[in-house]
Design a protein around this motif. Structure first.
Motif, PDB file in Angstrom:
ATOM      1  N   THR A 117       0.845  -1.188   0.000  1.00  0.00           N
ATOM      2  CA  THR A 117       0.000   0.000   0.000  1.00  0.00           C
ATOM      3  C   THR A 117       0.877   1.233   0.000  1.00  0.00           C
ATOM      4  N   LEU A 118       0.454   2.275  -0.693  1.00  0.00           N
ATOM      5  CA  LEU A 118       1.199   3.528  -0.785  1.00  0.00           C
ATOM      6  C   LEU A 118       2.638   3.306  -1.246  1.00  0.00           C
ATOM      7  N   GLY A 119       2.826   2.335  -2.135  1.00  0.00           N
ATOM      8  CA  GLY A 119       4.151   2.067  -2.673  1.00  0.00           C
ATOM      9  C   GLY A 119       5.082   1.348  -1.725  1.00  0.00           C
ATOM     10  N   GLN A 120       4.557   0.834  -0.611  1.00  0.00           N
ATOM     11  CA  GLN A 120       5.385   0.152   0.376  1.00  0.00           C
ATOM     12  C   GLN A 120       4.918  -1.294   0.535  1.00  0.00           C
ATOM     13  N   ARG A 121       5.843  -2.172   0.791  1.00  0.00           N
ATOM     14  CA  ARG A 121       5.525  -3.554   1.134  1.00  0.00           C
ATOM     15  C   ARG A 121       5.743  -3.711   2.636  1.00  0.00           C
ATOM     16  N   LEU A 122       4.679  -4.019   3.356  1.00  0.00           N
ATOM     17  CA  LEU A 122       4.719  -4.105   4.812  1.00  0.00           C
ATOM     18  C   LEU A 122       4.511  -5.550   5.243  1.00  0.00           C
ATOM     19  N   GLU A 123       5.522  -6.120   5.854  1.00  0.00           N
ATOM     20  CA  GLU A 123       5.417  -7.486   6.360  1.00  0.00           C
ATOM     21  C   GLU A 123       4.566  -7.484   7.626  1.00  0.00           C
ATOM     22  N   MET A 124       3.726  -8.513   7.759  1.00  0.00           N
ATOM     23  CA  MET A 124       2.847  -8.605   8.919  1.00  0.00           C
ATOM     24  C   MET A 124       2.984  -9.947   9.599  1.00  0.00           C
ATOM     25  N   ARG A 125       2.921  -9.924  10.909  1.00  0.00           N
ATOM     26  CA  ARG A 125       2.850 -11.147  11.714  1.00  0.00           C
ATOM     27  C   ARG A 125       1.962 -10.846  12.919  1.00  0.00           C
ATOM     28  N   ALA A 126       1.812 -11.782  13.806  1.00  0.00           N
ATOM     29  CA  ALA A 126       0.906 -11.608  14.937  1.00  0.00           C
ATOM     30  C   ALA A 126       1.212 -10.317  15.696  1.00  0.00           C
ATOM     31  N   GLY A 127       0.166  -9.557  15.966  1.00  0.00           N
ATOM     32  CA  GLY A 127       0.306  -8.300  16.685  1.00  0.00           C
ATOM     33  C   GLY A 127       0.474  -7.093  15.793  1.00  0.00           C
ATOM     34  N   HIS A 128       0.584  -7.307  14.480  1.00  0.00           N
ATOM     35  CA  HIS A 128       0.745  -6.190  13.551  1.00  0.00           C
ATOM     36  C   HIS A 128      -0.606  -5.775  12.972  1.00  0.00           C
ATOM     37  N   LEU A 129      -0.780  -4.472  12.842  1.00  0.00           N
ATOM     38  CA  LEU A 129      -1.973  -3.904  12.215  1.00  0.00           C
ATOM     39  C   LEU A 129      -1.530  -3.020  11.058  1.00  0.00           C
ATOM     40  N   VAL A 130      -2.207  -3.131   9.923  1.00  0.00           N
ATOM     41  CA  VAL A 130      -1.932  -2.268   8.775  1.00  0.00           C
ATOM     42  C   VAL A 130      -3.234  -1.615   8.315  1.00  0.00           C
ATOM     43  N   TRP A 131      -3.146  -0.332   8.065  1.00  0.00           N
ATOM     44  CA  TRP A 131      -4.269   0.460   7.559  1.00  0.00           C
ATOM     45  C   TRP A 131      -4.028   0.642   6.068  1.00  0.00           C
TER      46      TRP A 131
END
Length: 284
Positions: free
Chosen positions: A62-76
């Motif tokens: 999103t917004l040109g970024q790749r954000l890795e997610m694991r337990a406890g992470h929130l992404v908007w």
């Protein structure tokens, strides 16, 4: 490992007509346990989708970024732009999620995250999972006041995220930052140049700016400007001081600067604001 996505909870809601022009709502929400091929890609979509990872892994683009997610992470996710979210094939995630709609949800995202990555990391003790349970319970019951309840829940959620990002409680702030806030709040009319703040905090300008940005998502100058404007409003309604005296007392270099900043933030001039407030005051 699941061979297909398991939708554990799924809710749809249609707000009252015109509601989202003035308040916030949640038209979609749910919980999904992803299979290894879970992938959603869109060029744009109404509202803003917010994902919280309960277990497993995945990533969001999103917004040109790749954000890795694991337990406890929130992404908007910025639904107004191209976005993707995918489960990790080796360890697919389980997600809690909801779609936010309202007057300007993009502005809320920017308020929380600024120009940084729209991601928050929650400690286990501060997990938003109980908030999601309250949301699901409200959507499940569909009480008559649900529009109001959802707006309230959105406000609670924003505070949770704000706390996760930087901590908004004064007691949780780093000592130098708390000292700066206390000093500037006590004397908002003082110039508060870099040497003055150094004497209070022991930090140079760049380090102090980083603390302000990390914990308050603003700069020392912007924070102080709001304090000065609030002090000015108090003085405008508490007496009949000339505007020039109010400006000087609140740290503005002259009445022109005061009027410009006041109108930019409040929407009308100090004189017009004073007249409107005093004419509405009880007993006047």
């Amino acid at each position: 490992m699941l061979t297909k996505n398991a939708v554990i909870e799924s809710f749809h809601y249609v707000p009252a007509g015109g509601w989202t022009r003035t308040a916030f709502s949640v038209p979609r929400a749910g919980k999904v346990a992803a299979a290894r091929d879970y992938r959603i890609e869109r060029a744009f979509y109404p509202g803003q989708d917010i994902l919280y990872c309960v277990s497993g892994r995945g990533h969001v683009e999103t917004l040109g970024q790749r954000l890795e997610m694991r337990a406890g992470h929130l992404v908007w996710m910025a639904n107004e732009a191209p976005h993707v979210h995918c489960a990790d094939p080796a360890d697919p995630w389980t997600l809690l999620w909801f779609r936010l709609d309202g007057p300007d949800p993009v502005a809320l995202r920017r308020k929380l995250f600024g120009d940084g990555a729209p991601r928050a990391v929650f400690a286990e003790a501060a997990s938003p999972a109980p908030w999601f349970e309250r949301l699901f319970s409200a959507l499940r019951r569909r009480d008559a006041g649900l529009d109001l309840r959802l707006n309230q829940l959105v406000a609670e959620f924003l505070l949770l995220v704000d706390r996760a990002i930087g901590g908004t409680s004064h007691d949780d702030l780093p000592g130098p930052l708390a000292a700066a806030l206390d000093a500037m709040r006590a004397e908002p009319g003082f110039p508060w140049a870099a040497p003055d703040l150094l004497a209070v905090t022991g930090l140079g300008p760049s380090r102090l700016r980083r603390l302000f940005q990390k914990h308050l998502r603003t700069s020392p100058h912007q924070w102080l400007m709001r304090e000065r404007l609030m002090q000015a409003q108090s003085l405008l309604v508490q007496g009949d001081q000339p505007l020039a005296e109010v400006a000087e007392a609140c740290g503005f270099c002259d009445v022109y600067h005061f009027g410009r900043e006041f109108k930019r933030s409040v929407g009308i001039s100090p004189a017009a604001w004073r007249r409107s407030e005093l004419s509405a005051a009880p007993g006047r």
